[in-house]
Scaffold this motif. Structure first.
Motif, short mmCIF file in Angstrom:
data_model
loop_
_atom_site.label_atom_id
_atom_site.label_comp_id
_atom_site.label_asym_id
_atom_site.label_seq_id
_atom_site.Cartn_x
_atom_site.Cartn_y
_atom_site.Cartn_z
N GLY A 6 -12.60 19.62 -0.08
CA GLY A 6 -11.73 20.51 -0.84
C GLY A 6 -12.01 20.59 -2.33
O GLY A 6 -11.13 20.31 -3.15
N GLY A 7 -13.23 20.94 -2.73
CA GLY A 7 -13.57 21.10 -4.13
C GLY A 7 -13.44 22.54 -4.57
O GLY A 7 -13.02 23.39 -3.78
N PRO A 8 -13.76 22.86 -5.81
CA PRO A 8 -14.35 21.96 -6.81
C PRO A 8 -13.33 21.05 -7.50
O PRO A 8 -13.70 20.10 -8.17
CB PRO A 8 -14.97 22.92 -7.82
N ASN A 9 -12.03 21.37 -7.33
CA ASN A 9 -11.00 20.51 -7.92
C ASN A 9 -10.56 19.50 -6.89
O ASN A 9 -9.66 19.77 -6.07
CB ASN A 9 -9.82 21.36 -8.41
N PHE A 10 -11.20 18.35 -6.91
CA PHE A 10 -10.88 17.33 -5.93
C PHE A 10 -9.57 16.63 -6.31
O PHE A 10 -8.87 17.06 -7.21
CB PHE A 10 -12.05 16.36 -5.78
N TYR A 11 -9.24 15.54 -5.63
CA TYR A 11 -7.87 15.04 -5.61
C TYR A 11 -7.64 13.97 -6.68
O TYR A 11 -8.34 12.95 -6.72
CB TYR A 11 -7.56 14.52 -4.22
N GLN A 12 -6.62 14.21 -7.52
CA GLN A 12 -6.32 13.31 -8.63
C GLN A 12 -4.84 12.95 -8.66
O GLN A 12 -3.99 13.73 -8.26
CB GLN A 12 -6.68 14.00 -9.95
N PHE A 13 -4.56 11.74 -9.14
CA PHE A 13 -3.19 11.38 -9.45
C PHE A 13 -2.73 12.21 -10.65
O PHE A 13 -3.54 12.59 -11.49
CB PHE A 13 -3.08 9.89 -9.77
N ALA A 14 -1.44 12.47 -10.74
CA ALA A 14 -0.92 13.29 -11.83
C ALA A 14 -0.81 12.47 -13.11
O ALA A 14 -0.38 11.32 -13.09
CB ALA A 14 0.44 13.85 -11.45
N ASP A 15 -1.19 13.08 -14.23
CA ASP A 15 -1.08 12.41 -15.53
C ASP A 15 0.36 12.36 -16.03
O ASP A 15 0.68 11.55 -16.91
CB ASP A 15 -1.94 13.14 -16.57
N VAL A 71 0.86 -1.18 0.00
CA VAL A 71 0.00 0.00 0.00
C VAL A 71 0.89 1.24 0.00
O VAL A 71 1.78 1.36 0.85
CB VAL A 71 -0.94 0.03 1.23
N ALA A 72 0.69 2.11 -0.96
CA ALA A 72 1.45 3.35 -1.04
C ALA A 72 0.49 4.53 -1.18
O ALA A 72 -0.49 4.43 -1.93
CB ALA A 72 2.43 3.33 -2.21
N ASN A 73 0.76 5.60 -0.47
CA ASN A 73 -0.15 6.75 -0.45
C ASN A 73 0.53 8.02 -0.97
O ASN A 73 1.73 8.21 -0.78
CB ASN A 73 -0.65 7.00 0.97
N TRP A 74 -0.28 8.87 -1.59
CA TRP A 74 0.18 10.16 -2.09
C TRP A 74 -0.81 11.27 -1.71
O TRP A 74 -1.94 10.98 -1.33
CB TRP A 74 0.30 10.12 -3.61
N ILE A 75 -0.38 12.49 -1.83
CA ILE A 75 -1.16 13.72 -1.59
C ILE A 75 -1.55 13.83 -0.11
O ILE A 75 -2.63 13.40 0.31
CB ILE A 75 -2.43 13.82 -2.47
N ALA A 79 -11.15 4.95 -8.07
CA ALA A 79 -12.25 5.37 -7.19
C ALA A 79 -12.15 6.88 -6.97
O ALA A 79 -11.08 7.40 -6.65
CB ALA A 79 -12.16 4.64 -5.86
N PRO A 80 -13.24 7.62 -7.14
CA PRO A 80 -13.19 9.09 -7.06
C PRO A 80 -13.05 9.59 -5.63
O PRO A 80 -13.18 8.83 -4.66
CB PRO A 80 -14.53 9.50 -7.66
N SER A 81 -12.82 10.88 -5.50
CA SER A 81 -12.88 11.52 -4.18
C SER A 81 -14.33 11.45 -3.69
O SER A 81 -15.28 11.56 -4.46
CB SER A 81 -12.44 12.98 -4.28
#
Length: 513
Positions: A88-97, A77-81, A177-179
């Protein structure tokens, strides 16, 4: 990359508590000899100057354990951010492309990669003409109301002497899975979580998405070691925050050399694409809190860009740690004698007879896991220190209290100085799941208190502030009358203004100039 202890065992006398706080610091500083696995004081949340400004690439924690319900597999298991605020919207949390999120395995002890599992992500937006993350209630990962989605691929790379010799794709276009925006947006988040678990062809599984931050610790250690008087020790600083999680379950036989040589070293990294199109390593994590507490400012960015084979350059940070000296200065508790060679085998090589790779191991900073040790029926939070060899520092389970373990070892637990030190935080605020991906569901964005005058499930509309009342409740009539009266006055005002304008136009139309 250095865990922060959280036991709470120091509730005896002030001296013991101080020792605990100090130990936590000392642990982090000294317990990681050469910035290595498992002895520090707080996981890698905002641990270095450069990475603190780019949270999408910031690897916060790493866990590796034999799967409790499938002991022929290992779960990583590895975690980021770090510190994801649920609302914390409207730009919720995403992995970087533009990143490669890598899980590395060294199965022969030479501090060189033998296997890499590489996660790469892509983002899709259905409707760019709305500010919303979702445009209605989301009931599935393919729901058209989920406006912003992510998917990912996994590449398996095999290496010899650190050079890639084989590459294959083990997962393709898997949904993330989304925020968890909130109850109105995602009424059944557990269903979305379940849909994001993907079975792989080799009998394993993968998951990527938001989760509750599993790291538990009191991070007031950075306020000059708990404020100088321990008055606020025992608060789980990470309670209520989320992270973005990657979880991978793989057969033990895929990552270890053989059943007779079952120990593997594991660490994670993030590579970010630069303006020239090349990938550069910007984050690295093995044991918790190593880069936070053990490395000085001058080495933090360098550590994030380095490889385990070069960890000798950081050895002095471990054998001559800063933290015990700070504790002695603030609390007058004598620091252990230096150099701290007692920590080298435990944290840079693994414990002999438990998780040390044989016949030779190159000292380096990574988690080391003996995959032949079966999961404990009743895990103990202090792991090996409490006789539970399936726990930290033999890998790291989600429930392991790495802060307390590190503190106690830092203060000499393994060389006869028995102690019961800790940060008074013994477990995560949320319970972990019994099945893959094991991490707890994220805290919902709708976790806030209800508006004044409302109750759960009430239908409150078109009312503001103190005027809010549950639909149909007594006392709502006066408020509604006030709103209706205000609305009526507004309409009357508009009509009067309209009549005045019409009169003025008629007069000016007939006026002679």
């Amino acid at each position: 990359m250095t865990p922060i202890s959280r036991s709470g065992a120091g509730r005896r006398n002030l001296a013991a508590l101080i020792c605990g706080a100090l130990a936590a610091g000392a642990l982090a500083a000294a317990g990681v000899t050469a910035l290595e696995p498992g002895v520090a004081a707080a996981s890698s949340h905002r641990e270095a100057p450069l990475i603190s400004g780019t949270p999408q690439y910031d690897n916060t924690d790493l866990y590796a354990f034999v799967s409790p319900d499938k002991p022929d597999t290992t779960t990583i298991v590895a975690n980021w951010i770090p510190f994801e605020e649920p609302a914390g919207g409207p730009n919720f949390y995403q992995f970087a492309d533009d990143a490669q999120y890598d899980l590395h395995v060294d199965n022969n002890g030479d501090a060189l990669d033998d296997i890499i599992f590489r996660y790469t992500f892509s983002t899709q937006t259905k409707n760019k003409n709305t500010f919303l993350y979702n445009t209605g209630p989301v009931t599935s990962l393919t729901d058209p109301d989920l406006n912003i989605t992510q998917s990912y691929d996994i590449d398996l790379i095999k290496l010899k002497k650190g050079k890639a010799v084989y590459k294959t794709k083990v997962a393709d276009d898997i949904p993330v899975a989304p925020s968890d925006v909130g109850k109105a947006s995602m009424p059944d988040y557990a269903k979305l979580r379940a849909q994001a678990v993907h079975k792989t062809a080799n009998g394993g599984a993968t998951f990527a998405g938001q989760a509750d931050d599993p790291f538990f610790a009191d991070l007031r250690v950075f306020d000059l070691l708990y404020g100088g008087n321990l008055s606020e020790v025992g608060n789980d600083t990470l309670k209520g925050y989320n992270v973005n999680t990657v979880a991978l379950q793989v057969p033990n036989d895929l990552i270890r050399q053989s059943a007779s040589r079952p120990t593997v070293g594991i660490y994670s990294t993030t590579q970010r694409k630069n303006a020239q199109g090349y990938y550069t390593q910007v984050s690295r994590l093995g044991n918790p809190l190593v880069n936070e507490v053990v490395n000085p400012q001058k080495d933090k960015d360098k550590f994030n860009a380095s490889a385990p084979k070069d960890d000798g350059q950081f050895l002095k940070n471990v054998t001559n740690p800063e933290l015990p000296k700070l504790i002695e200065q603030i609390y007058k508790i004598k620091a252990p004698s230096e150099p701290r060679n007692d920590l080298v085998d435990v944290f840079l090589k693994g414990v002999k007879g438990l998780n040390q790779e044989q016949p030779y191991v190159t000292p380096s900073e990574m988690l080391r896991l003996n995959t032949s040790i079966k999961p404990a029926a009743h895990p103990k939070r202090l792991g090996v220190l409490d006789g539970d060899n399936a726990g930290f520092p033999n890998g790291r389970r989600l429930t392991d209290d790495v802060i307390d373990s590190a503190l106690q070892v830092m203060e000499g637990e393994l060389v006869g100085s028995k102690n019961d030190l800790g940060d008074a935080v013994d477990k995560n605020d949320k319970g972990f799941e019994k099945y893959f991906p094991y991490v707890a569901e994220p805290t919902s964005g709708s976790r806030g208190a209800l508006a004044k005058g409302t109750t759960s499930g009430s239908d409150v509309k078109n009312q503001l502030g103190d005027a809010l009342q549950p639909a149909g409740s007594s006392g709502g009539t006066d408020n509604m009358m006030l709103i209706v009266a205000s609305a009526a006055s507004g309409v009357a005002g508009v009509l009067l203004i309209g009549a005045g304008l019409a009169w003025w136009r008629r007069r000016t139309h007939h006026r002679a100039y």
